[in-house]
Design a protein around this motif. Structure first.
Motif, PDB file in Angstrom:
ATOM      1  N   UNK A 230       0.832  -1.209   0.000  1.00  0.00           N
ATOM      2  CA  UNK A 230       0.000   0.000   0.000  1.00  0.00           C
ATOM      3  C   UNK A 230       0.866   1.259   0.000  1.00  0.00           C
ATOM      4  N   UNK A 231       1.925   1.240   0.805  1.00  0.00           N
ATOM      5  CA  UNK A 231       2.841   2.386   0.858  1.00  0.00           C
ATOM      6  C   UNK A 231       3.548   2.575  -0.480  1.00  0.00           C
ATOM      7  N   UNK A 232       3.892   1.456  -1.153  1.00  0.00           N
ATOM      8  CA  UNK A 232       4.576   1.528  -2.442  1.00  0.00           C
ATOM      9  C   UNK A 232       3.662   2.148  -3.497  1.00  0.00           C
ATOM     10  N   UNK A 233       2.382   1.816  -3.448  1.00  0.00           N
ATOM     11  CA  UNK A 233       1.403   2.458  -4.321  1.00  0.00           C
ATOM     12  C   UNK A 233       1.232   1.869  -5.698  1.00  0.00           C
ATOM     13  N   UNK A 234       1.999   0.837  -6.025  1.00  0.00           N
ATOM     14  CA  UNK A 234       1.881   0.185  -7.338  1.00  0.00           C
ATOM     15  C   UNK A 234       2.405  -1.245  -7.196  1.00  0.00           C
ATOM     16  N   UNK A 235       2.145  -2.106  -8.196  1.00  0.00           N
ATOM     17  CA  UNK A 235       2.609  -3.492  -8.097  1.00  0.00           C
ATOM     18  C   UNK A 235       4.096  -3.584  -7.773  1.00  0.00           C
ATOM     19  N   UNK A 267      -6.335 -10.442  -0.288  1.00  0.00           N
ATOM     20  CA  UNK A 267      -6.074  -9.002  -0.395  1.00  0.00           C
ATOM     21  C   UNK A 267      -5.056  -8.692  -1.489  1.00  0.00           C
ATOM     22  N   UNK A 268      -4.314  -9.733  -1.924  1.00  0.00           N
ATOM     23  CA  UNK A 268      -3.258  -9.534  -2.910  1.00  0.00           C
ATOM     24  C   UNK A 268      -3.599 -10.209  -4.237  1.00  0.00           C
ATOM     25  N   UNK A 269      -3.204  -9.583  -5.327  1.00  0.00           N
ATOM     26  CA  UNK A 269      -3.450 -10.120  -6.668  1.00  0.00           C
ATOM     27  C   UNK A 269      -2.130 -10.204  -7.417  1.00  0.00           C
ATOM     28  N   UNK A 280      -7.853  -4.246  -3.581  1.00  0.00           N
ATOM     29  CA  UNK A 280      -8.674  -3.041  -3.403  1.00  0.00           C
ATOM     30  C   UNK A 280      -8.380  -1.987  -4.473  1.00  0.00           C
ATOM     31  N   UNK A 281      -7.284  -2.159  -5.202  1.00  0.00           N
ATOM     32  CA  UNK A 281      -6.978  -1.235  -6.300  1.00  0.00           C
ATOM     33  C   UNK A 281      -7.796  -1.543  -7.537  1.00  0.00           C
ATOM     34  N   UNK A 314      -4.598  -4.750 -16.390  1.00  0.00           N
ATOM     35  CA  UNK A 314      -4.780  -5.649 -15.250  1.00  0.00           C
ATOM     36  C   UNK A 314      -3.537  -6.485 -14.935  1.00  0.00           C
ATOM     37  N   UNK A 315      -2.697  -6.710 -15.940  1.00  0.00           N
ATOM     38  CA  UNK A 315      -1.556  -7.600 -15.763  1.00  0.00           C
ATOM     39  C   UNK A 315      -0.302  -7.043 -16.433  1.00  0.00           C
TER      40      UNK A 315
END
Length: 351
Positions: A230-235, A267-269, A280-281, A314-315
């Motif tokens: 979450x802190x990183x903000x991206x994959x 929670x993780x994809x 949640x993104x 998405x990927x």
């Protein structure tokens, strides 16, 4: 800007205790950790020392405190009491007991002496720890009430999933503060007031939320990973997630263990080769084939280029990976206009 004190708490305490008879003085010294030992003794422990009941010890303690307050020594130390009151105001008017004592000194003995001065001073009022708040000291009942009511409102408007940057948490808190002097409305005091509450808290990366939620009260690798991503903000790659957990939370995170936890938690994809994002993104779950099926189900038949564009949102995969999946006739079919749709189960069964 917060102020400290100039007087010496130990010297002030010594003067105040000098007006008492030996046993009364000894009771206070032991009760508040004012002697060579900084350990504070219970009423029961002191009672056993003197062979009296705990209730009798309480009576002696109250009698001794009242005698100090009536003494000339107490009047002569009004300057010290005034400094403490000024400091309390500068810290926000209502302060968590531990924070107040640590603001003055890290030395336990000095802290105990200041605590005794707070107890003796009739200007200072203590609110004991309860379900919602920590032990705290204040000089104004009205201010204390307003701050605590505002903290109640703040907590009631949060849900377990809320996770706010400190600046946003402070702004949200300010909305609930009514009729409080503007002199208190700065970030330092706002943080200090927020820390009064046992219902809201801050995690290791400085974000605020409900204190008993997994976002604040982190319990294991998955919670640490959630906050890192979450802190990183991206994959982010699972190896880097493990590295950041070790760096931020000072918890040794083995790469393989971290990866396994990411796989298990919804929670993780997984959005690329070893890359994980938060569900949640809005990222779709599943492998590339599943993502293509969900996209077609949502949008209807699409061309190759349209599918590639949407999948890449998405990927993190190569275009060729998408094309290989589209060539799987078990799942996808192409019409005369070059649009792809999903092969229904009935069609698969006929084949």
């Amino acid at each position: 800007m917060s102020t400290s004190i100039k007087f010496k708490p130990k010297q002030t305490t010594k003067k105040l205790l000098s007006v008492l008879q030996d046993r009364a003085r000894d009771v206070l010294v032991n009760r508040y950790g004012l002697g060579k030992s900084t350990e504070k003794m219970t009423l029961d422990a002191i009672g056993k020392m003197y062979g009296i009941t705990r209730e009798r010890v309480r009576q002696i303690e109250n009698y001794a405190l009242n005698n100090i307050r009536k003494s000339d020594a107490y009047k002569s130390e009004m300057g010290a009491f005034g400094e403490v009151e000024e400091m309390l105001h500068s810290l926000g008017g209502i302060v968590v007991e531990d924070d107040l004592l640590e603001h003055v000194s890290k030395d336990k003995s000095t802290q105990n002496n200041l605590h005794f001065i707070l107890v003796v001073g009739d200007t200072f009022k203590k609110r004991k720890e309860d379900e919602h708040f920590k032990h705290r000291w204040h000089v104004s009942d009205d201010l204390a009430r307003k701050v605590e009511e505002s903290l109640h409102k703040l907590y009631k408007n949060l849900n377990d999933q809320d996770l706010l940057p400190e600046s946003e948490m402070i702004n949200t808190f300010l909305v609930h503060l009514e009729d409080v002097s503007e002199k208190y409305k700065n970030q330092e005091i706002m943080r200090r007031w927020l820390s009064l509450s046992k219902k809201v808290g801050k995690n290791a990366i400085g974000e605020w939320g409900v204190s008993n939620s997994s976002n604040i009260k982190t319990k294991g690798m998955r919670d640490y990973a959630f906050l890192v991503i979450r802190k990183h903000g991206s994959p982010i790659h699972f190896r880097e997630v493990a590295n950041q957990i070790t760096k931020i939370f000072k918890k040794k995170a083995h790469v393989a263990t971290c990866h396994n936890e990411l796989i298990k938690d919804p929670r993780f994809v997984l959005v690329g080769r070893g890359l994980y994002a938060l569900a949640e993104w809005g990222y779709m779950s599943g492998v590339v084939k599943d993502v293509i099926k969900k996209i077609i189900s949502k949008n209807g038949p699409l061309t190759k280029d349209e599918i590639i564009e949407k999948v890449l949102k998405e990927r993190y995969v190569k275009e060729n990976t998408i094309l290989v999946n589209l060539q799987n006739h078990k799942y996808f079919k192409k019409d005369n206009e070059g649009r792809y749709s999903i092969v229904e189960e009935k069609e698969t069964a006929k084949k």
